[in-house]
Design a protein around this motif. Structure first.
Motif, PDB file in Angstrom:
ATOM      1  N   UNK A 113      22.025 -15.451 -25.002  1.00  0.00           N
ATOM      2  CA  UNK A 113      20.752 -14.752 -25.016  1.00  0.00           C
ATOM      3  C   UNK A 113      19.861 -14.049 -23.992  1.00  0.00           C
ATOM      4  N   UNK A 114      20.601 -14.359 -22.725  1.00  0.00           N
ATOM      5  CA  UNK A 114      19.832 -14.168 -21.726  1.00  0.00           C
ATOM      6  C   UNK A 114      20.058 -12.897 -20.820  1.00  0.00           C
ATOM      7  N   UNK A 115      20.220 -12.245 -21.905  1.00  0.00           N
ATOM      8  CA  UNK A 115      20.494  -9.775 -21.744  1.00  0.00           C
ATOM      9  C   UNK A 115      18.857 -10.294 -20.615  1.00  0.00           C
ATOM     10  N   UNK A 116      17.729 -10.388 -21.110  1.00  0.00           N
ATOM     11  CA  UNK A 116      16.268  -8.892 -20.971  1.00  0.00           C
ATOM     12  C   UNK A 116      16.252 -10.384 -19.498  1.00  0.00           C
ATOM     13  N   UNK A 117      17.052 -11.503 -18.954  1.00  0.00           N
ATOM     14  CA  UNK A 117      17.190 -12.462 -17.348  1.00  0.00           C
ATOM     15  C   UNK A 117      17.924 -12.012 -16.808  1.00  0.00           C
ATOM     16  N   UNK A 118      18.659 -11.169 -17.036  1.00  0.00           N
ATOM     17  CA  UNK A 118      19.946 -11.669 -16.236  1.00  0.00           C
ATOM     18  C   UNK A 118      20.072 -10.341 -15.689  1.00  0.00           C
ATOM     19  N   UNK A 119      20.097 -10.234 -13.910  1.00  0.00           N
ATOM     20  CA  UNK A 119      19.983  -9.239 -13.261  1.00  0.00           C
ATOM     21  C   UNK A 119      21.719  -9.050 -12.293  1.00  0.00           C
ATOM     22  N   UNK A 120      22.767  -8.835 -12.777  1.00  0.00           N
ATOM     23  CA  UNK A 120      23.696  -8.634 -11.822  1.00  0.00           C
ATOM     24  C   UNK A 120      24.161  -7.877 -10.571  1.00  0.00           C
ATOM     25  N   UNK A 121      24.888  -8.507 -10.035  1.00  0.00           N
ATOM     26  CA  UNK A 121      25.198  -7.718  -8.929  1.00  0.00           C
ATOM     27  C   UNK A 121      26.196  -7.166  -8.543  1.00  0.00           C
ATOM     28  N   UNK A 122      26.770  -5.921  -8.345  1.00  0.00           N
ATOM     29  CA  UNK A 122      27.971  -5.169  -8.609  1.00  0.00           C
ATOM     30  C   UNK A 122      28.728  -5.725  -7.145  1.00  0.00           C
ATOM     31  N   UNK A 123      30.219  -5.231  -6.842  1.00  0.00           N
ATOM     32  CA  UNK A 123      30.563  -5.481  -5.660  1.00  0.00           C
ATOM     33  C   UNK A 123      31.176  -3.589  -4.976  1.00  0.00           C
ATOM     34  N   UNK A 124      31.653  -3.304  -3.913  1.00  0.00           N
ATOM     35  CA  UNK A 124      32.604  -2.633  -3.565  1.00  0.00           C
ATOM     36  C   UNK A 124      33.975  -3.065  -4.085  1.00  0.00           C
ATOM     37  N   UNK A 125      34.673  -1.743  -4.189  1.00  0.00           N
ATOM     38  CA  UNK A 125      36.404  -2.281  -5.083  1.00  0.00           C
ATOM     39  C   UNK A 125      35.967  -1.568  -6.338  1.00  0.00           C
ATOM     40  N   UNK A 126      36.997  -1.753  -7.288  1.00  0.00           N
ATOM     41  CA  UNK A 126      37.138  -0.974  -8.157  1.00  0.00           C
ATOM     42  C   UNK A 126      35.804  -1.338  -9.221  1.00  0.00           C
ATOM     43  N   UNK A 127      35.425  -2.692  -9.732  1.00  0.00           N
ATOM     44  CA  UNK A 127      34.230  -2.579 -10.069  1.00  0.00           C
ATOM     45  C   UNK A 127      32.959  -2.394  -9.682  1.00  0.00           C
ATOM     46  N   UNK A 128      32.974  -0.947  -8.948  1.00  0.00           N
ATOM     47  CA  UNK A 128      31.129  -1.043  -7.997  1.00  0.00           C
ATOM     48  C   UNK A 128      30.455  -0.235  -9.292  1.00  0.00           C
ATOM     49  N   UNK A 129      31.284   0.400 -10.603  1.00  0.00           N
ATOM     50  CA  UNK A 129      30.498   1.193 -11.073  1.00  0.00           C
ATOM     51  C   UNK A 129      30.134  -0.019 -12.094  1.00  0.00           C
ATOM     52  N   UNK A 130      30.595  -1.404 -12.226  1.00  0.00           N
ATOM     53  CA  UNK A 130      29.831  -2.500 -13.306  1.00  0.00           C
ATOM     54  C   UNK A 130      29.337  -1.904 -13.407  1.00  0.00           C
ATOM     55  N   UNK A 131      27.860  -2.012 -12.828  1.00  0.00           N
ATOM     56  CA  UNK A 131      26.906  -2.344 -13.370  1.00  0.00           C
ATOM     57  C   UNK A 131      26.172  -0.224 -14.601  1.00  0.00           C
TER      58      UNK A 131
END
Ligand SMILES: Cc1ncc(C[n+]2csc(CCOP(=O)(O)OP(=O)(O)O)c2C)c(N)n1
Ligand code: SF4
Ligand code: SF4
Ligand code: SF4
Ligand SMILES: [Mg+2]
Lengths: 83, 260
Positions: free
Chosen positions: B47-65
């Motif tokens: 139940x953490x969605x409202x307080x989570x902040x992800x940090x995306x990298x450079x690489x294939x997962x660059x568009x993770x956001x």
């Protein structure tokens, strides 16, 4: 009797990678060679009875394309002794 | 009383709430997608969605956001742990995770990850080890296996010339600031379940303020390994695990009794 289940594959997300096919213990998934998704892949689909709703296909699916359903038996309540 | 005759239908598996409906750009069969889903499932379950902040990298997962339905920022190549450090220190109540490939984390970002762990930053790192630079066309990474063919080691990685693979989990586990460091694999359903539990443990580590946490996930790159998706999963099991053994490399004693 094994639980009865079925899956739905979302055409928007499925990329025809076939990982769900090798993961399915019941061998009831195949790629649909008659159809293409909007992105041009042959999507996975159920080809036979026998799905148990085990969700192994969905766990391996890299595109979260699979929704798994299972029938849960509804327990019959004993009828009252006298009406 | 008459019992209903039709059995009830239950949904036993569906897309996590923490996912958007955007189709990923990942190649068919790439297990980046599995890793994304596990993170989303854990965030949902806690139940953490409202307080989570992800940090995306450079690489294939660059568009993770684009794929996670939560707050996200994009870091410069390798700098996700530095960015996560800043965010966590300013907003300590938020749950912060980075998502990084092996080129990002173990090559250009080696300094950032080492020092974040050494400082005991209370952040969680999801580390995708696919033994290659996926995004840029399959060049050798610090994690490339001895003898493995890549576009920059076309005759196979020659350890005499280019050295040996770096084992990040083992190395980071030596840091006093690390709370939870484990390596898992994404090559079959059983290991995917174990990977999910590890991600849960990493976030639990952060929520308890127990320091730096990292889950290294052995992941496939069918495109640059030049094999079919199911062959790529076999490659993880047969060739990667012997070089990168699965296991718990650091678990703070406070976490020992925790069952997730
Ligand atoms: C400062 C900088 N240097 C180099 C690059 C080129 N570059 C983009 S992605 C990448 C490596 C990605 O590999 P990895 O982190 O393993 O991610 P994967 O694509 O395998 O998931 C490199 C070197 C860049 N974008 N920025
Ligand atoms: S694993 Fe998922 S993406 Fe791959 S074929 Fe099956 S449903 Fe489609
Ligand atoms: S739920 Fe289990 S039995 Fe049904 S299609 Fe998926 S893997 Fe096969
Ligand atoms: S290049 Fe490799 S890591 Fe990148 S999306 Fe394709 S299969 Fe995945
Ligand atoms: Mg990589």
């Amino acid at each position: 009797m094994p639980a009865k289940g079925w899956i739905e594959v979302d055409d928007l997300h499925c990329k025809g990678c076939a990982l769900c096919i090798s993961a399915c213990p019941q061998d009831v998934i195949a790629l649909d060679m008659e159809r293409l998704t909007p992105k041009g892949y042959h999507p996975a689909h159920l080809i036979a009875e026998g799905c148990t709703g085990c969700a192994l296909c969905a766990i391996i699916c890299p595109d979260a394309a699979i929704t798994v359903y299972r029938e849960v038996p509804v327990h019959t309540k004993k009828a009252p002794a006298s009406a | 009383m008459v019992a209903p005759t039709t059995p009830e239908t239950k949904v036993v598996f569906k897309r996590p709430e923490s996912f958007t409906d955007v189709t990923t750009h990942y190649c068919p069969g790439c297990t980046h997608g599995v890793a994304h889903r596990l993170v989303a499932e854990v965030i949902d379950e806690m139940g953490l969605r409202e307080k989570t902040i992800g940090v995306a990298p450079v690489g294939c997962s660059v568009f993770a956001y684009k794929y996670f339905n939560m707050d996200f920022v994009e870091a410069a190549h390798g700098r996700a742990p530095a960015m996560a450090t800043g965010i966590k220190r300013v907003l300590p109540q938020k749950t912060i995770f980075t998502y990084q490939g092996d080129g990002d984390l173990a090559s250009i970002g080696m300094a950032e990850i080492m020092h974040a762990a050494a400082r005991g930053e209370n952040i969680s790192v999801i580390f995708i080890n696919n033994a290659i630079f996926g995004m840029t066309g399959g060049q050798m990474a610090p994690t490339t296996l001895p003898g493995m063919k890549t576009t920059s080691s076309p005759f196979g990685r020659d350890v005499e010339l280019t050295g040996f693979p770096i084992r990040m989990s083992e190395m980071l586990a030596t840091m006093d600031g690390a709370g939870y460091i484990v390596r898992r694999s994404l090559h079959d359903a059983k290991h995917i379940r174990q990977s999910k539990k590890a991600i849960r443990m990493a976030i639990e580590t952060q929520e308890r303020g127990l320091g730096f946490s990292m889950v290294e996930l052995l992941s496939s790159c069918p495109t640059n390994w030049k094999v079919a998706p199911d062959e790529a999963l076999k490659f993880i099991a047969e060739s990667m695990i012997p070089v990168f053994p699965l296991g718990d490399y650091k678990v703070r004693p406070e976490l020992a009794g925790l069952r997730v």
